[in-house]
Design a protein around this motif. Structure first.
Motif, PDB file in Angstrom:
ATOM      1  N   ARG A   1     -44.577 -31.518  50.980  1.00 28.87           N
ATOM      2  CA  ARG A   1     -43.440 -30.585  51.068  1.00 28.87           C
ATOM      3  C   ARG A   1     -42.775 -30.377  49.708  1.00 28.87           C
ATOM      4  O   ARG A   1     -42.218 -29.311  49.447  1.00 28.87           O
ATOM      5  CB  ARG A   1     -42.366 -31.129  52.019  1.00 28.87           C
TER       6      ARG A   1
ATOM      7  N   GLU B   1     -37.142 -26.687  46.090  1.00 26.97           N
ATOM      8  CA  GLU B   1     -37.732 -26.903  47.423  1.00 26.97           C
ATOM      9  C   GLU B   1     -36.714 -27.509  48.369  1.00 26.97           C
ATOM     10  O   GLU B   1     -36.658 -27.152  49.555  1.00 26.97           O
ATOM     11  CB  GLU B   1     -38.962 -27.805  47.281  1.00 26.97           C
TER      12      GLU B   1
ATOM     13  N   LEU C   1     -37.235 -26.929  52.467  1.00 28.20           N
ATOM     14  CA  LEU C   1     -38.550 -27.494  52.771  1.00 28.20           C
ATOM     15  C   LEU C   1     -38.422 -28.956  53.188  1.00 28.20           C
ATOM     16  O   LEU C   1     -39.303 -29.499  53.858  1.00 28.20           O
ATOM     17  CB  LEU C   1     -39.482 -27.360  51.571  1.00 28.20           C
TER      18      LEU C   1
END
Length: 375
Positions: A67, A76, A81
């Protein structure tokens, strides 16, 4: 019977409340399961979250997760995520100029207990630094810190003559500047790439702790460690929270998470950093790694650089990182470090409970969970 419109609104409110209710967080790190960072800041932290929340909140931990990535996990995390992740500020200096400006003092510090506590307090409460996390859509949860990084090499590098021309991976701008000034050649690799680089000769030395060298099996490709304290590595996030995930927690859950952070910081530093370092040294010695003392000229080189660093740090903070008043920023951080040096001077290194209680009292107990990270 309620009028239709009122009944509809009531139902929607109930549904929305249910949808926003949180009973779990996804915590992801790209670091491997064997790393102390993973073991303590993720596995142990998850245990403490469940404990302090009385089971109303759990953490789904992903170690070595796809991820998040070493260079991209700040964005991210902000993009959702993962709900929780970390980020090493030195990897993205243009994104985190304030964090990196403060890190310029890293070579002048020696106690990771002091630094992890001071950095956590400073990131939460200092307006200039906390605003940096807010701009990136991340709620700061905790810092992290390592023990002193040392030279981990595939050939002995113990003197200035041996350092000259050696290809080195160093953490941050200041250690790299020292190495370059001493004749070394700095090369950029992230921590997951250093094993292969050492094996292939793209690196002569990386810099890390004995604990890290042990967990990453660097002893298979690098048989020499020079006992030259270079720097602590600490700028950035131990834990950052996606702002939407944080907002969906109840105030009780946020308090439980912060209580878990206090326990985690103390145990990570005491068990996973300080006490683990000697165990790792013993294990590495058994595996054939040689520990070398640096020569006087190598020690003198880094000592002179370290002594000049507080003055240089202010200049770099302004010219490289665009800090308008670097003396004020660095002065506030140094004052926070001084505070924690005083708080911890009589606390035995192995007393992680006392350390955790100080962190709770001096940092997280002063956080208003009704508003923190929500505005």
């Amino acid at each position: 019977m309620l009028p239709f419109a009122l009944a509809f609104c009531t139902a929607m409110t109930a549904t929305s409340g249910t949808a926003l209710a949180r009973d779990s967080l996804v915590a992801a790190t790209w670091l491997p399961p064997t790393h102390m960072y993973s073991r303590y800041l993720y596995d142990y932290w998850a245990e403490r979250v469940a404990h302090h929340s009385n089971g109303t909140l759990t953490a789904e931990v992903e170690l070595g997760s796809p991820r998040v990535t070493a260079l991209g996990n700040l964005s991210e995390l902000a993009d959702g995520l993962a709900d929780v992740s970390g980020h090493f500020a030195q990897y993205t200096p243009s994104d985190l100029p304030v964090s990196n400006a403060v890190e310029e003092l890293g070579m002048t510090f020696s106690d990771p207990r002091v630094i992890i506590a001071a950095a956590t307090e400073f990131n939460i409460f200092d307006p200039e630094l906390s605003a940096e996390w807010k701009r990136h859509g991340v709620v700061f949860g905790s810092s992290y810190a390592t023990n002193h990084y040392k030279l981990v090499c595939n050939v002995p590098v113990t003197s200035l003559a041996e350092l000259k021309g050696a290809k080195l991976r160093l953490p941050g701008r200041a250690p790299a500047a020292w190495a370059n000034s001493a004749g070394g050649v700095t090369v950029a690799f992230n921590t997951n790439e250093q094993y292969g680089a050492l094996e292939k000769g793209a690196l002569t030395c990386t810099t890390t702790t004995a604990v890290d060298a042990q967990s990453r099996k660097l002893y298979e490709v690098a048989y020499h460690i020079t006992d030259l304290p270079i720097t602590l590595f600490w700028a950035g996030l131990g834990h950052g929270y996606n702002k939407d995930a944080w907002a969906e927690l109840t105030t009780e859950q946020r308090r439980a998470v912060l209580d878990a952070e206090a326990d985690t910081i103390a145990t990570f530093i005491v068990d996973g950093t300080l006490l683990a370092e000697q165990e790792a040294r013993d294990s590495l010695t058994e595996k054939g790694v040689s520990f070398h003392e640096p020569t006087e000229d190598l020690k003198a080189s880094i000592d002179a650089f370290r002594k000049a660093q507080p003055t240089v740090a202010a200049e770099i903070a302004k010219s490289t990182f665009g800090i308008e008043d670097p003396e004020a920023l660095l002065g506030r951080f140094q004052a926070t470090v001084n505070k924690w040096e005083d708080l911890l001077k009589d606390v035995p290194v192995e007393d992680k409970q006392a350390f955790a209680e100080l962190i709770r009292q001096e940092i997280y107990g002063k956080v208003d969970v009704e508003t923190y990270g929500l505005n």
